[in-house]
Scaffold this motif. Structure first.
Motif, PDB file in Angstrom:
ATOM      1  N   LEU A   1      31.633 -66.887  88.656  1.00 56.16           N
ATOM      2  CA  LEU A   1      31.162 -68.264  88.453  1.00 56.16           C
ATOM      3  C   LEU A   1      31.523 -68.762  87.053  1.00 56.16           C
ATOM      4  N   LEU A   2      31.352 -67.902  86.063  1.00 52.65           N
ATOM      5  CA  LEU A   2      31.576 -68.308  84.678  1.00 52.65           C
ATOM      6  C   LEU A   2      33.058 -68.425  84.332  1.00 52.65           C
ATOM      7  N   THR A   3      33.913 -67.712  85.064  1.00 52.04           N
ATOM      8  CA  THR A   3      35.343 -67.678  84.704  1.00 52.04           C
ATOM      9  C   THR A   3      36.245 -68.254  85.793  1.00 52.04           C
ATOM     10  N   ALA A   4      35.686 -69.017  86.731  1.00 52.32           N
ATOM     11  CA  ALA A   4      36.456 -69.492  87.885  1.00 52.32           C
ATOM     12  C   ALA A   4      37.708 -70.268  87.497  1.00 52.32           C
ATOM     13  N   SER A   5      37.645 -71.001  86.406  1.00 52.21           N
ATOM     14  CA  SER A   5      38.776 -71.845  86.002  1.00 52.21           C
ATOM     15  C   SER A   5      39.769 -71.117  85.099  1.00 52.21           C
ATOM     16  N   TRP A   6      39.601 -69.817  84.907  1.00 54.11           N
ATOM     17  CA  TRP A   6      40.458 -69.076  83.975  1.00 54.11           C
ATOM     18  C   TRP A   6      41.770 -68.598  84.593  1.00 54.11           C
ATOM     19  N   GLY A   7      41.935 -68.769  85.876  1.00 53.02           N
ATOM     20  CA  GLY A   7      43.199 -68.401  86.500  1.00 53.02           C
ATOM     21  C   GLY A   7      43.083 -67.293  87.526  1.00 53.02           C
ATOM     22  N   ALA A   8      44.218 -67.036  88.203  1.00 54.05           N
ATOM     23  CA  ALA A   8      44.244 -66.124  89.340  1.00 54.05           C
ATOM     24  C   ALA A   8      43.918 -64.690  88.962  1.00 54.05           C
ATOM     25  N   VAL A   9      44.341 -64.253  87.774  1.00 60.54           N
ATOM     26  CA  VAL A   9      44.096 -62.865  87.381  1.00 60.54           C
ATOM     27  C   VAL A   9      42.602 -62.571  87.332  1.00 60.54           C
ATOM     28  N   PHE A  10      41.840 -63.447  86.704  1.00 58.25           N
ATOM     29  CA  PHE A  10      40.387 -63.264  86.627  1.00 58.25           C
ATOM     30  C   PHE A  10      39.755 -63.404  88.012  1.00 58.25           C
ATOM     31  N   ASN A  11      40.212 -64.390  88.793  1.00 59.70           N
ATOM     32  CA  ASN A  11      39.659 -64.602  90.124  1.00 59.70           C
ATOM     33  C   ASN A  11      39.854 -63.361  90.998  1.00 59.70           C
ATOM     34  N   VAL A  12      41.070 -62.834  91.021  1.00 56.99           N
ATOM     35  CA  VAL A  12      41.381 -61.674  91.864  1.00 56.99           C
ATOM     36  C   VAL A  12      40.610 -60.435  91.400  1.00 56.99           C
ATOM     37  N   THR A  13      40.576 -60.205  90.091  1.00 60.56           N
ATOM     38  CA  THR A  13      39.913 -59.015  89.559  1.00 60.56           C
ATOM     39  C   THR A  13      38.431 -58.997  89.888  1.00 60.56           C
TER      40      THR A  13
END
Length: 425
Positions: free
Chosen positions: A308-320
């Motif tokens: 929730l806190l890092t949703a807009s940080w990009g695919a790497v964070f989303n996938v991890t």
């Protein structure tokens, strides 16, 4: 050698059979954007389509979860797979919301018996000592099936249009149904003895001693806590399965292919967690399954908070973060709906493994019924962040329920030890 050969065959067959059910569950999530754009369906209507499939899946499993105990896992599972395939073969040929709802209802009702039938069919081949590890590895079928179902649906959607995303999976599932009918047998059918397991009470397709009622199942020790924990875990999982592709497309502006495939990281994590969590709990926590489940669900909750806190940080964070959340959320599935119910179902000479497993999995699936209209309504009024707050809260409740079940099991063991000591004295 003969026993190991038969065990490997049954393991592989039940693994493929349950994984195959996801070939006809996942396409709906993949084509939701197409249904919205082409047929002008609202998010609330799309949520009700989820309910049309998941409501009968949950309720039929609770009420008729003893079918595999009565009629045998081979016949029950084969019929379920064939009806499921038949119901969805023509799905892409229609344009009516109500026809879609009816077909999904039949599909959900048919698939409701798949899990308890597989648990019964596989469980009779192993002793309790080996069951935790076996069910953990076998449980990867749920999440591997989800990945395969999503990948196949995305491929068919991209290259042949969304209406073709249902026929080929239906043909594949019908083939698996025929294999089950031909080859899913019990140790007594092969005249095989399992060392350390009572052949008479655990192998045949004989009916259970008595069909337990809802109330009698609910009153079994720890069962309500396990069921509530499963309820929370499953509602979180299906929110991710059914809505994350649309969230990624509309909120984070991923393309259709990317938004369809990125959520599979949750299920890939599930494969890893399911295969390893049971062994880790056995080794690190001395087999205290409910304690390990509670801690795993807590870790999943924290991962969702980070997402929730890092949703807009990009695919790497989303996938991890989806990978980590999936590993812990999905890793507890074979424990809460496989190992623990099987043990409860065999206590005191009972032979109601399918009934208990069906009750837990069915009660958990009630959460999947509610998530459709609930998430649809929440996102209409509060936006996509409302969905994320919802699943974080529910995941935390699941953790609490599992830990409460652990405390109850600890008290029961202490009482049993005290009684044995008093008898010795």
């Amino acid at each position: 050698m003969q026993l190991k050969y038969h065990q490997a065959c049954i393991f592989a067959l039940t693994w493929m059979a349950y994984a195959g059910t996801y070939l006809l569950r996942k396409p709906l999530a993949v084509v939701k954007t197409d249904l919205s754009n082409e047929l002008s369906m609202t998010k609330t209507e799309l949520g009700w389509l989820d309910t049309a499939m998941l409501f009968p899946y949950a309720t039929v499993q609770i009420v008729f979860g003893s079918s595999a105990d009565k009629y045998g896992p081979r016949r029950t599972l084969a019929v379920c797979l064939l009806i499921s395939a038949l119901s969805m073969a023509s799905f892409g040929s229609w344009q009516s919301f109500y026809v879609y709802a009816i077909l999904l209802f039949i599909n959900g009702a048919a698939q409701s018996q798949a899990w308890p039938s597989c648990v019964k069919g596989l469980g009779v081949w192993y002793t309790t000592q080996h069951r935790n590890a076996i069910f953990g590895i076998w449980g990867t079928c749920t999440f591997a099936g989800g990945v395969l179902g999503t990948a196949l649906a995305v491929h068919l959607q991209t290259h042949h249009g969304w209406r073709q995303a249902f026929l080929i999976p239906s043909l594949l599932l019908s083939g698996l149904g025929l294999l089950v009918l031909l080859f899913l047998h019990t140790p007594s059918d092969y005249q095989v003895t399992i060392p350390g397991k009572d052949l008479e009470s655990s192998t045949s397709e004989k009916p259970a001693l008595a069909t337990p009622s809802f109330v009698s199942l609910w009153n079994l020790p720890m069962l309500k806590e396990v069921a509530v924990s499963m309820f929370c875990v499953k509602i979180v999982r299906y929110c991710v399965f059914m809505w994350l592709p649309m969230y990624l497309h509309q909120q984070l502006h991923y393309g259709k292919t990317e938004s369809g495939m990125l959520p599979t990281s949750f299920e890939i994590g599930g494969v890893i967690g399911s295969a390893s969590l049971g062994c880790l709990i056995q080794r690190l926590l001395r087999g205290q399954l409910l304690l390990g489940s509670g801690l795993a669900i807590l870790a999943s909750t924290l991962s969702l908070v980070c997402f929730l806190l890092t949703a807009s940080w990009g695919a790497v964070f989303n996938v991890t973060l989806m990978l980590i959340a999936g590993a812990f959320n999905c890793g507890v599935d074979p424990i809460l709906s496989g190992s623990v119910p099987s043990e409860i179902g065999e206590m005191d000479g009972r032979r109601i493994q399918a009934s208990v497993s069906g009750f837990v999995n069915g009660f958990g699936s009630l959460g999947t019924v509610l998530q459709g209209p609930m998430v649809g309504a929440i996102t209409e009024y509060y936006g996509w962040s409302g969905m994320l707050y919802l699943i974080i809260t529910l995941s935390l409740l699941g953790c609490i329920a599992s830990l409460k079940g652990y405390l109850i099991s600890t008290r029961l063991r202490q009482r049993s030890t005290t009684r044995k000591h008093e008898m010795c004295v």
